[in-house]
Design a protein around this motif. Sequence first.
Motif, PDB file in Angstrom:
ATOM      1  N   PRO A 146      44.978   9.633  -4.788  1.00  0.00           N
ATOM      2  CA  PRO A 146      45.131  11.386  -4.575  1.00  0.00           C
ATOM      3  C   PRO A 146      46.390  11.732  -3.917  1.00  0.00           C
ATOM      4  O   PRO A 146      46.750  10.901  -3.053  1.00  0.00           O
ATOM      5  N   THR A 147      47.024  12.791  -4.494  1.00  0.00           N
ATOM      6  CA  THR A 147      48.214  13.437  -3.666  1.00  0.00           C
ATOM      7  C   THR A 147      48.065  13.798  -2.600  1.00  0.00           C
ATOM      8  O   THR A 147      49.153  13.425  -1.810  1.00  0.00           O
ATOM      9  N   GLU A 148      47.209  14.204  -2.011  1.00  0.00           N
ATOM     10  CA  GLU A 148      47.177  14.428  -0.566  1.00  0.00           C
ATOM     11  C   GLU A 148      47.010  13.204   0.486  1.00  0.00           C
ATOM     12  O   GLU A 148      47.494  13.164   1.494  1.00  0.00           O
ATOM     13  N   ILE A 149      46.723  12.294  -0.240  1.00  0.00           N
ATOM     14  CA  ILE A 149      46.661  10.734   0.565  1.00  0.00           C
ATOM     15  C   ILE A 149      48.245  10.407   0.577  1.00  0.00           C
ATOM     16  O   ILE A 149      48.662   9.653   1.473  1.00  0.00           O
ATOM     17  N   SER A 197      41.243   4.755  -3.523  1.00  0.00           N
ATOM     18  CA  SER A 197      40.748   5.657  -2.484  1.00  0.00           C
ATOM     19  C   SER A 197      39.387   5.896  -2.419  1.00  0.00           C
ATOM     20  O   SER A 197      38.581   5.763  -3.646  1.00  0.00           O
ATOM     21  N   LYS A 198      38.739   6.576  -1.223  1.00  0.00           N
ATOM     22  CA  LYS A 198      37.333   6.733  -1.190  1.00  0.00           C
ATOM     23  C   LYS A 198      37.094   7.903  -0.229  1.00  0.00           C
ATOM     24  O   LYS A 198      37.600   7.501   0.682  1.00  0.00           O
ATOM     25  N   TYR A 199      36.398   8.982  -0.407  1.00  0.00           N
ATOM     26  CA  TYR A 199      36.216   9.880   0.613  1.00  0.00           C
ATOM     27  C   TYR A 199      37.470  10.172   1.336  1.00  0.00           C
ATOM     28  O   TYR A 199      37.434  10.134   2.592  1.00  0.00           O
ATOM     29  N   SER A 200      38.680  10.696   0.532  1.00  0.00           N
ATOM     30  CA  SER A 200      39.814  11.216   1.246  1.00  0.00           C
ATOM     31  C   SER A 200      40.519  10.015   1.818  1.00  0.00           C
ATOM     32  O   SER A 200      41.305  10.435   2.866  1.00  0.00           O
ATOM     33  N   GLN A 201      40.329   8.936   1.779  1.00  0.00           N
ATOM     34  CA  GLN A 201      40.729   7.808   2.643  1.00  0.00           C
ATOM     35  C   GLN A 201      41.370   6.796   1.704  1.00  0.00           C
ATOM     36  O   GLN A 201      40.648   6.316   0.633  1.00  0.00           O
ATOM     37  N   PRO A 202      42.245   5.945   2.182  1.00  0.00           N
ATOM     38  CA  PRO A 202      42.784   4.917   1.157  1.00  0.00           C
ATOM     39  C   PRO A 202      41.587   3.666   1.175  1.00  0.00           C
ATOM     40  O   PRO A 202      41.087   3.479   2.482  1.00  0.00           O
TER      41      PRO A 202
END
Length: 222
Positions: A146-149, A197-202
């Motif tokens: 995801p781009t935010e990560i 990623s999973k749950y906004s974390q790599p």
Amino acid sequence: MGKLIVFEGLDGSGKSTQLNLLEKRLESSNFDFKKIKLPDYESDSSAPIKMYLNGELGDDPMSLNAYAVSGFYACDRYVNYIKKWKDDYDNGKLIIADRYTSSNAIYQTVKLPEEEKDEFLNFLFDYEYEKICLPKPDLTIFLDMPTEISQRLMSERYDGDEKKKDLHESDVKFLNDCRKNALSVAKKCGWKIINCSKYSQPLPIENIEEEIWNEVRKVIFK
């Protein structure tokens, strides 16, 4: 002929890390391979790409002609192929590539209306694989982050200096559009999509590495 495995993903997706891990695994197995990285910024062939990414042709990537920009990258790939890995590939060596024609499929089709994307992809693959005879990949792996990560990871890479980001890296809307487009193109072209990623974390690097290896060994040991 050899085999060609391509790694794709938006900037900050972990391509370099995963390529290095694959390189170490292949070396430990005494596998005959060569790693390439594109664009080839050490070559004069990348000069138009540098101008493009530095914003010398315009500061809005969406405004620059997809066909013209794809030509910059195709030229660089062709020169790199002829000078640096054609003989190895022709003699049966495995080539692992950090980016390839698939990058044009991601970053240039995003500039086009939906109804024109298939026409561009047909042009792109015909030009590079049929007209100028670059090898077709045996496997293309798309690392989906995801781009935010990926933005957070890139900022860490550049020690918080946002000025180090190039034309693509600094445009978050463009990158969000590219990710959406990339997933669509990847499915259409039959690339292997690996969720990073999973749950906004790599995800842990070793988990991603194992999933990649499971796909790679299907190609190199068949």
